[in-house]
Design an enzyme around this catalytic site. Sequence first.
Site: not given
Ligand code: NVA
Ligand code: CP
Length: 313
Positions: A108, A135, A138, A228, A296
């Site tokens: 990540r 992502h 997800q 989101d 997930r």
């Molecule tokens: N769009 C959000 C998703 C978090 C799981 C981010 O990138 O923070």
């Molecule tokens: N949806 C998701 O990726 O959640 P986290 O940021 O908690 O991993």
Amino acid sequence: MTAPTALKHYLQFADFSADEYAYLLDRAALIKRKFKAYEKHHTLHDRTLAMIFEKASTRTRVSFEAGMYQLGGSVVYLTSGDSQLGRNEPIEDTARVISRMTDIVMIRTFEQARIERFAEYSRVPVINGLTNEYHPCQILADLFTYREHRGDIRGKTVAWVGDGNNMANTWAQAATLLGFNLHVSAPQGYEVNEQLAAIKGHRHGAPAWKNFANPRAACEGADLVTTDVWTSMGYEAENKVRKEAFASWCVDTDMMQAAKPDALFMHCLPAHRGEEVAADVIDGPQSVVWDEAENRMHVQKALLEYLLLGRLS
Ligand code: NVA
Ligand code: CP
């Protein structure tokens, strides 16, 4: 021990074909059934997953970590703060070292270019656990969740209300690849980036999504409404400006009423009630966010197996 398959990464949704997604969703269903029945499923016995987090996480960490142990493997958890990444060790060197000691890596991070550089220097498969641009894990879970509740998503309509962010780009790729409609409504200046959302060389050519200035109009006739956070990780400095720009992009009961009566609501979480979604929507009967979060783990177990062992059923 199963023979190794050709090296394959999962860096964006477009990395797999529709046929591979059909396999993964079926496999995830089998894995979930076995999990619910407390049946042992140790297909990745003795394999090690390295997880590198350069941004915060709850779901991604727990789902990959618990999932890997359930497959009979183990995990190594790293963050930039507690590894040499935080002291500027080049990502290429990090990739060369970690991929000599582990079997698969989940990252990540910030820019997509960073995970691509890691993958270029990695000896083992690399999975995108979220970047600024995409992502994919997800959306894999969201598609599985849709299928569990409503069946095949082909030909259906998904409404995206909010930021044209990593989730929106990935939904757009999925719509093109899997043949469903995507209605996107984002405030001006926050639209989906066409280049990121496109799938180069895909035979459908034209984008599979349609833009709507009005978020309620985007929800009209939708089978699934999703949103989101207004401010994604890495964009915190823009929080104040974004709060003003996104004020009308809150999924509320009025928007849900514009959708089909049996429409589902999804949110990747974490959520901010009263910002991008009203509490009575996310906590209401059309919301499937807890299944979405749980799934997930099931889909990622299928993904880990697939990248390491290929097709198993
Ligand atoms: N769009 C959000 C998703 C978090 C799981 C981010 O990138 O923070
Ligand atoms: N949806 C998701 O990726 O959640 P986290 O940021 O908690 O991993």
